[in-house]
Write an enzyme that holds these catalytic residues in place. Structure first.
Site, PDB file in Angstrom:
ATOM      1  N   SER A  65      15.219  -8.227  17.384  1.00  0.00           N
ATOM      2  CA  SER A  65      14.890  -6.874  17.825  1.00  0.00           C
ATOM      3  C   SER A  65      14.250  -6.832  19.210  1.00  0.00           C
ATOM      4  O   SER A  65      14.280  -5.797  19.875  1.00  0.00           O
ATOM      5  CB  SER A  65      13.931  -6.208  16.824  1.00  0.00           C
ATOM      6  OG  SER A  65      14.562  -6.064  15.583  1.00  0.00           O
ATOM      7  N   GLY A 116       0.771  -1.228   0.000  1.00  0.00           N
ATOM      8  CA  GLY A 116       0.000   0.000   0.000  1.00  0.00           C
ATOM      9  C   GLY A 116       0.801   1.274   0.000  1.00  0.00           C
ATOM     10  O   GLY A 116       0.230   2.360   0.122  1.00  0.00           O
ATOM     11  N   LYS A 128       9.329   1.208  12.768  1.00  0.00           N
ATOM     12  CA  LYS A 128       9.081   1.052  14.199  1.00  0.00           C
ATOM     13  C   LYS A 128       8.668   2.380  14.834  1.00  0.00           C
ATOM     14  O   LYS A 128       7.790   2.431  15.699  1.00  0.00           O
ATOM     15  CB  LYS A 128      10.335   0.505  14.884  1.00  0.00           C
ATOM     16  CG  LYS A 128      10.668  -0.927  14.483  1.00  0.00           C
ATOM     17  CD  LYS A 128      11.993  -1.383  15.049  1.00  0.00           C
ATOM     18  CE  LYS A 128      12.305  -2.824  14.631  1.00  0.00           C
ATOM     19  NZ  LYS A 128      13.621  -3.278  15.120  1.00  0.00           N
TER      20      LYS A 128
END
Length: 796
Positions: free
Chosen positions: A694, A374, A737
């Site tokens: 992470s 998108g 993030k």
């Protein structure tokens, strides 16, 4: 220059003794050796030779004729002439144009040149007649040799087409070995060196033996030559016969009024092949297949296969291309008009246009757009094509598992077709389109081959100049095509394929970016598609922000587009039912159009909790916020992990636990907690697989919080990989993030110190809304994330 050799058994020499003068004029001849008994025309053109002929005519018409060793030498010296020649009698002369002379000479006898008396203006030499030796009686061997030479000579001349009854009778009438040898040597043309050797052989029997050896070799050569000529004539006769038969068949059909559809089709295909401007090797293959088709019955299956193959070759754009529009200013306007932000991609394309303008022969780049769904990867390809003025072709490879989808099927298979690359070029009609290969990371591989491996040649500018599709079987030049691949992530791509492409990462959009995209692109398009005008629907920026925050949770704008479409549908229905506009949608009545909010702000309902830490994760679909929960239970030191965790994430939990055990005293945790308690780590959304390093820092903070019974600040989110020494290592996806943290209302983000460089990719307005705190050790994280003293209960 010598004309055709003729021979006469002139009776002039029979029974006469020939008186040869001691001194005679001498003329050099080339390319031929003369033998006694020959009558031959000589073409005389050299000045020295003409003077020698004039001298002979003024006397007894006798002339010494000697062959020169090098026929190319125009004015040979005495050393360049053989020492043995012949004496000839000039019978007749003919004047030719350009001061040339044709002299008819009868050769009388062999002579040896003893001395040259005069060199200018012509040669004059002292000559001595040669005494030839003939056997008095013929032995049986000599008789056999005579017959063998006659028969072999007749065979050689017959194969050459020179034998006639008179010549055959002449051979039969000669019984002297020397005379027969001279007769054969005069008619069977040998090499000059071999003929001169025969002339210098004075023994008649020995001369006949030599000529027998030469004749056997000439017979083999003549036989082979005749065989080759016969085969060639047979092939020509067959081709001519087929041609005449076909012409007769055409004439009969014309007389009967019948049209030959196959013939018309063949001629039409031949014209199309010539107009297709194929490369030479491709045109050669096309004409070869056309010849095969011409020989076949039109209704056979093979004929259909060849027709389809020729149609593909004809319709491919071998040399058709569009001219690039290299106006950088116009290209920038088009890119800005179609897409908001994406500065890196736009800058890269403008650089390509600048290079193309300075060097038109520059190779096209192989770009790979990587980013969440998108964000406009596919539509960006269309804009690039529009900015360049090129055709656009899109091929989606999601789920493709057969290598033949890329390289094509061989023509031996039923229903064979070229691969998608060649199909796309045929669809474009030019050989330099913008070719978008969508979802390149969704390729599969199985027993049918690896499509990603087949793409290695396609996406390599050094190799794709001669890309060979299995169906075509001939090379096609792909070097002019601008290939653009798209992917959500690079992990599934083979390293060799990734190395061939220039990867450009497209991150997700901030809420402000989404607002601008909605205002400039999405809302005007949806209004137009639903038959509305700007007066029918009023949306404030506050309402769009509310739609973004409470009804979508994505990195791109696809879901936002659907929500705007839903608003337009509601308004379109009201207008169709007779209600009058304009319709103003506010924050207060938004739920009437879209229903209750789908994504509630979670942190607004939470407090600082023990054993719950907020982490940030990257996914192919954008950033995500992870709430990592840890609880401590009585047990035997087991570590329990739940929530569909991958191997890397499990290893991060083990590393964090080992660090905590070594630092237990400093962290004010019971030293032997691992013998008395079990730790259970859980990450919600258990149906979704999670992996990566992470979350190492976040798990360590949650475990320390649970063991030390100190709450974690709800306003802090963190990311980073942890080592056994407590160091914080850098991770990827910082922008995604950060966007996820902003969506959840988090204000402070802890990130590895070495990730500070990644903040340059984050827009300035986003950096202003978030506080980024660089950390390099877990101690710094604990100092910021853990609440120093537990807060009291909520006020009543």
């Amino acid at each position: 220059m010598i004309e055709e050799v003729s021979f006469s058994t002139s009776e002039l020499m029979e029974g006469e003794s020939i008186e040869v003068p001691e001194i005679l004029p001498l003329m050099a001849i080339r390319d031929i050796v003369l033998f006694p008994g020959m009558v031959i025309p000589l073409f005389v053109g050299r000045e020295k030779s003409l003077e020698a002929v004039s001298e002979a005519l003024a006397g007894e018409k006798l002339l010494t004729l000697v062959t020169q060793k090098d026929p190319a030498e125009e004015d040979p010296a005495p050393e360049a002439l053989f020492k043995v020649g012949v004496v000839g009698l000039i019978i007749r002369t003919f004047k030719l144009p350009e001061d040339r002379l044709k002299v008819l000479v009868q050769v009388l006898a062999r002579v040896e040149v003893k001395e040259f008396l005069q060199l200018q203006p012509f040669f004059k030499a002292r000559v001595l007649p040669v005494k030839e030796k003939e056997p008095e009686h013929l032995s049986v061997e000599a008789e056999a040799l005579l017959r063998n030479v006659r028969e072999t000579a007749e065979k050689v001349l017959a194969l050459r087409g020179l034998l006639n009854p008179d010549l055959s009778a002449m051979f039969s009438s000669v019984d002297e070995p020397g005379r027969l040898a001279d007769l054969v040597a005069a008619h069977v043309r040998f090499k000059v060196s071999e003929a001169q050797e025969l002339l210098e052989t004075y023994d008649g029997l020995e001369r006949l033996q030599k000529i027998a050896r030469y004749l056997h070799r000439e017979l083999e050569v003549a036989t082979l030559q005749a065989k080759i000529q016969s085969e060639a004539q047979e092939e020509m006769a067959r081709s001519q016969r087929e041609y005449f038969l076909r012409e007769q068949l055409r004439a009969i059909k014309r007389e009967l009024g019948e049209t030959d559809e196959l013939e018309a089709e063949i001629e039409e295909l031949r014209e199309k092949i010539q107009k297709a401007r194929m490369p030479k090797e491709v045109e050669k293959e096309a004409l070869k297949q056309l010849s095969r088709l011409e020989m076949m019955h039109p209704d056979t299956a093979e004929a259909t296969v060849i027709r389809n193959y020729l149609d593909w070759l004809i319709e491919l754009p071998w040399r058709k291309s569009t001219k690039d529009k290299l106006d950088l200013k116009r290209a920038k306007e088009i890119l800005d008009e179609d897409h908001y932000d994406l500065d890196k991609v736009k800058e890269r394309l403008l650089e390509y246009l600048a290079v193309k303008k300075l060097n038109p022969k520059a190779k096209g780049p192989i770009l790979c757009f990587v980013g969440p769904p998108g964000v406009g990867k596919t539509s960006l390809g269309r804009s690039i094509a529009r900015a360049l003025g090129r055709k656009f072709v899109r091929v989606s490879l999601g789920g493709v598992r057969d290598e033949a989808e890329i390289r094509g099927h061989r023509r031996t298979y039923v229903g064979a077709l070229p691969g998608r690359i060649i199909q796309g070029l045929k669809q474009a009609g030019v050989n330099n389109p913008v070719f978008m290969i969508d979802e390149v990371d969704k390729l599969c591989s199985d027993f049918q081959g690896d499509p990603a491996a087949a793409l290695l040649e396609v996406l390599d500018p050094e190799q794709n100049r001669e890309f060979v599709d299995h169906y075509l079987g001939v090379p096609f030049d792909l070097s002019k095509v601008m290939f653009i691949a798209t992917a959500n992530m690079t992990d599934p791509l083979p390293p060799a394929l990734l190395d061939r492409m220039e990867v450009i990462y497209l991150s997700g959009y901030t809420p402000e970016d989404k607002l601008m995209i909605a205002r400039r692109y999405l809302l005007p398009r949806q209004l137009k598609e639903h038959g509305l005008s700007e007066k029918d629907l009023h949306l404030s920026d506050q309402v769009i922000f509310k739609v973004i925050a409470e009804y979508t949770a994505e990195a791109g704008v696809r879901e936002l587009d659907r929500k705007l479409a839903a608003l337009c549908r509601k308004v379109a229905r009201k207008l169709a039912e007779g209600e009058k506009g304009p319709f103003r949608i506010t924050a207060g009545n938004l739920h009437k159009y879209l229903g209750p909010p789908e994504y509630v702000e979670e942190l607004s309902q939470e407090e600082d909790e023990i054993g719950v830490a907020t982490g940030l994760a990257w996914t192919p679909y954008g950033g995500e916020v992870l709430y990592i929960e840890v609880t401590v239970m009585e047990g035997k030191g087991n570590l329990i992990l739940t929530g569909q965790l991958g191997d890397i994430m499990k290893e991060s939990a083990q590393a964090a636990l080992s660090y905590i055990r070594t630092k237990a005293r400093e962290l004010k945790i019971p030293v032997r907690f691992y013998e008395k308690y079990d730790l259970h780590i859980h990450i919600p959304s258990g149906a979704i697989p999670k992996d990566g390093p992470s979350a190492g820092v976040t798990m360590a903070v949650a475990m320390i919080s649970a063991l030390a019974k100190r709450p974690v600040s709800k306003e802090v989110a963190m990311t980073g990989e942890i080592t056994l020494r407590g160091k914080i290592l850098p991770v990827g996806g910082i922008k995604e993030k950060a966007l996820a943290a902003l969506r959840k209302g988090i204000k402070k983000v802890l990130l590895p110190e070495k990730n500070l460089k990644d903040l340059e990719d984050i827009p300035a307005e986003l950096r202003r809304k978030l506080e980024f705190v660089p950390v390099k050790h877990l101690d710094e994280v604990l100092e910021i994330a853990l609440v120093k003293k537990r807060r009291g209960q909520k006020r009543s």
